[in-house]
Design a protein around this motif. Sequence first.
Motif, PDB file in Angstrom:
ATOM      1  N   GLY A 160       1.763  48.861  22.554  1.00 29.82           N
ATOM      2  CA  GLY A 160       1.681  50.307  23.214  1.00 29.82           C
ATOM      3  C   GLY A 160       1.758  50.155  24.681  1.00 29.82           C
ATOM      4  O   GLY A 160       1.904  49.191  25.295  1.00 29.82           O
ATOM      5  N   ARG A 161       1.871  51.324  25.131  1.00 27.41           N
ATOM      6  CA  ARG A 161       2.325  51.671  26.662  1.00 27.41           C
ATOM      7  C   ARG A 161       1.079  52.509  27.030  1.00 27.41           C
ATOM      8  O   ARG A 161       0.796  53.645  26.550  1.00 27.41           O
ATOM      9  N   TYR A 162       0.767  52.193  28.228  1.00 27.02           N
ATOM     10  CA  TYR A 162      -0.332  53.105  29.060  1.00 27.02           C
ATOM     11  C   TYR A 162       0.285  53.843  30.439  1.00 27.02           C
ATOM     12  O   TYR A 162       0.649  52.791  31.203  1.00 27.02           O
ATOM     13  N   ARG A 163       0.440  54.754  30.550  1.00 31.85           N
ATOM     14  CA  ARG A 163       0.790  55.468  31.843  1.00 31.85           C
ATOM     15  C   ARG A 163      -0.190  55.410  32.843  1.00 31.85           C
ATOM     16  O   ARG A 163      -1.452  56.013  32.696  1.00 31.85           O
ATOM     17  N   VAL A 164       0.151  54.830  34.074  1.00 30.23           N
ATOM     18  CA  VAL A 164      -0.824  54.708  35.098  1.00 30.23           C
ATOM     19  C   VAL A 164      -0.593  55.698  36.077  1.00 30.23           C
ATOM     20  O   VAL A 164       0.637  55.825  36.566  1.00 30.23           O
ATOM     21  N   ARG A 165      -1.319  56.758  36.434  1.00 29.76           N
ATOM     22  CA  ARG A 165      -1.036  57.764  37.584  1.00 29.76           C
ATOM     23  C   ARG A 165      -2.188  57.915  38.267  1.00 29.76           C
ATOM     24  O   ARG A 165      -3.391  57.813  37.814  1.00 29.76           O
TER      25      ARG A 165
END
Length: 270
Positions: A160-165
């Motif tokens: 999975g991928r998690y967007r860091v913002r």
Amino acid sequence: VDDGSDEADSVEALERIKARGQERVTILHTEHRGVCATRNMGAAHTSGEFLSFVDADDLVEPEFFSRCIDILSAYENVGFVYPWIGYFGQMSGCWASWNTEFPFFLAHNLVGPLAVTRRDLFLAYGKNRPDVEYNLEDYDSWLAIATRGYLGVSIPEILGRYRVRPESRLRGVHRDQSLYLYERIVQHHTEAYQRYSSELFHLLNANGPARGLDSPALQSEAVLVELALQTARNSRLWRAARGVAMSRLGLRLRRWLRRVALASALARRL
């Protein structure tokens, strides 16, 4: 679940989904009640054996669901399964997760942001509580299931991928809010915290509070400084300072920009 959205993009997306006429997709509408009530409502209207929440900041690999479900199907004592998560957006790297072992799981959330659980367990024990809605609702749910004797299992692969913002919900939580949320967590799981109180004291005494541990959303000072310096170097003032790089004014201006960026970054930790 449409949580009372009035954003044009969201409304249009719902209309596109509705136009596809997929029998297995049901759109539910409700007045705005927040993420916890929305998740609980959606879970209650599902009919499958397994359940997963994929937020707007998350991406999953094609085999994510099947890999998690294979483990849940093979072991009845496993309550939820989750993989390691790769970052995208402002950071690169990996968010490693671990199996849920006590007392470690009481000190820090060992579960990644993407998981698959059993629908019946979530509805019986893990419904999201509104009083921990500001970023610890997942942790509270996993603790509720784990304290009933079910294991959480980590797959040590990036599925999975998690967007860091910078504007994420978790980044907006300051120290006092974090302390309040953990106080609520303890109140919800008092028996478990009392049982492991001695071990927890030594664990936290040696390692510090959970909010200081590695997380892509709650970054270390070193990472914050690097991001702040990147922002400063992309600013107009920095480019102007480079134009007079060897002059005394240019050097003083760049030093000032570094200090401002650093102070801004560290202030987000308070």
